[in-house]
Design a protein around this motif. Sequence first.
Motif, short mmCIF file in Angstrom:
data_model
loop_
_atom_site.label_atom_id
_atom_site.label_comp_id
_atom_site.label_asym_id
_atom_site.label_seq_id
_atom_site.Cartn_x
_atom_site.Cartn_y
_atom_site.Cartn_z
N VAL A 100 1.00 -1.35 0.02
CA VAL A 100 0.05 0.00 0.05
C VAL A 100 0.88 1.18 0.06
CG1 VAL A 100 -1.70 1.30 1.31
CG2 VAL A 100 -1.93 -1.02 1.18
N LEU A 101 1.99 1.37 0.69
CA LEU A 101 2.77 2.53 0.68
C LEU A 101 3.45 2.45 -0.55
CD1 LEU A 101 4.31 4.48 2.17
CD2 LEU A 101 6.14 2.79 3.06
N VAL A 216 -3.77 7.71 -4.98
CA VAL A 216 -3.07 8.35 -3.76
C VAL A 216 -4.24 8.37 -2.56
CG1 VAL A 216 -2.39 10.58 -2.72
CG2 VAL A 216 -1.49 9.90 -4.99
N ARG A 217 -5.58 8.70 -3.21
CA ARG A 217 -6.67 8.86 -2.05
C ARG A 217 -6.86 7.49 -1.38
NH1 ARG A 217 -10.40 9.99 -5.31
NH2 ARG A 217 -11.55 8.06 -5.37
N GLU A 218 -6.98 6.58 -2.39
CA GLU A 218 -7.44 5.27 -1.71
C GLU A 218 -6.44 4.51 -0.87
OE1 GLU A 218 -9.24 2.29 -4.18
OE2 GLU A 218 -9.70 3.69 -5.50
N SER A 219 -4.90 4.77 -1.23
CA SER A 219 -3.87 4.08 -0.36
C SER A 219 -3.48 5.00 0.60
CB SER A 219 -2.64 4.17 -1.33
OG SER A 219 -2.29 5.30 -1.75
N HIS A 221 -6.17 6.46 2.46
CA HIS A 221 -7.08 6.23 3.03
C HIS A 221 -6.76 4.87 4.08
CE1 HIS A 221 -11.52 5.98 4.78
NE2 HIS A 221 -11.34 4.74 4.24
N ILE A 222 -6.37 3.91 3.47
CA ILE A 222 -5.68 2.47 3.99
C ILE A 222 -4.79 3.09 4.95
CG2 ILE A 222 -4.75 0.49 3.73
CD1 ILE A 222 -6.16 0.18 1.03
N LEU A 223 -3.40 3.61 4.73
CA LEU A 223 -2.44 3.93 5.54
C LEU A 223 -3.11 4.94 6.75
CD1 LEU A 223 0.33 5.10 3.09
CD2 LEU A 223 0.06 2.98 4.34
N LEU A 224 -4.01 5.49 6.68
CA LEU A 224 -4.82 6.23 7.69
C LEU A 224 -5.64 5.46 8.58
CD1 LEU A 224 -5.03 9.68 6.09
CD2 LEU A 224 -3.32 9.24 7.83
N GLU A 225 -5.66 4.19 8.13
CA GLU A 225 -6.71 3.15 8.93
C GLU A 225 -8.07 3.53 8.89
OE1 GLU A 225 -5.40 0.51 10.40
OE2 GLU A 225 -3.39 1.03 10.67
N ALA A 255 -12.87 -0.44 11.95
CA ALA A 255 -12.55 -1.14 10.99
C ALA A 255 -11.67 -0.43 10.05
CB ALA A 255 -13.87 -1.27 9.93
N TRP A 256 -10.62 -1.32 9.68
CA TRP A 256 -9.58 -0.65 8.77
C TRP A 256 -9.28 -1.79 7.92
CZ3 TRP A 256 -9.69 -3.27 13.52
CH2 TRP A 256 -8.83 -4.12 13.79
#
Length: 311
Positions: A100-101, A216-219, A221-225, A255-256
């Motif tokens: 994801v990073l 960038v938005r989706e990745s 979002h995942i990195l920010l849990e 949820a994350w």
Amino acid sequence: MAVGHDHGDGHSHGPTLSKDAPEEERRSKERAIAIAAILTGGFMGAEVVGGLISGSLALLADAGHMLTDFASLILAWLAFRLARKPADWKRTYGFDRFSVLAAFVNGLSLFAIAIWIVVEAFHRLRDPSEVLGGLMLWVAVGGLIVNILAFWVLSRAEGDNLNVRAAALHVMGDLLGSVAAIVASLVIIWTGWTPIDPILSVFVVLLILRSAWSVVRESGHILLEGAPRGFDTRAIASDLAANIAGVARAHHIHAWSITQERPMATLEVDIESGANAQEVRLEVKKRVQELTGVEHVTVEIADGDARSDHG
């Protein structure tokens, strides 16, 4: 208070694409990334030379894009290699998040490329230079063939993986750049109008920026849990209280996602007096899975009068 947890049967924290995805699926994505990297890196040198000799910004922009693509593809490939490493006591989810990073970094690099191309195009429009349309055409055609092959390989393996999707987006940008270079070269050959070269370069940039922002938005979002797509904690709390017998209240719902393919959720449920904690826990877990598609659900039961066994 009695506390119980249900993590789901057969779940492993090891680095898998999803709960039931085979290792071969991961390896096929890894091979696709490697093939695309070889194709991109192999042609990049020819495009740099062709761009310098012909004086084409479209070719140089595409070559610069291919250079960052090559680095991005190597990073994506490295992410899959690292994800093979097993989880340990320090990294209980393994190295899956690295992919994801990598997608986040690759998405940001597209914005850096876009800024460089726009600035260079502005200078070219102010101070036009000679462009050898014939050489530009042949190099662009070669780049188009290479990019089509690389994109075809990646698109067959993409699925829902953000890392592969970011890599495919880079290659798509190259493919569009090659098309723009072909069109620009034909216009120059037929009319001699060289401003078409930087103009089409900027047009390609505008085409890829929207998709770059999506990655960038989706990745990010995942990195920010952030919660997985479609996971609404308010709706879930209301649904459980209304539809599961024995549930007094559902709260502390979180949820994350470890990766786009590995969403997880935890929640606490207060049960009514006399309700069977184990039965309620299983029903809550099943209901959350049905509502959200999240397989890994941890349910904590809390009630002073209820007896709870650990699942």
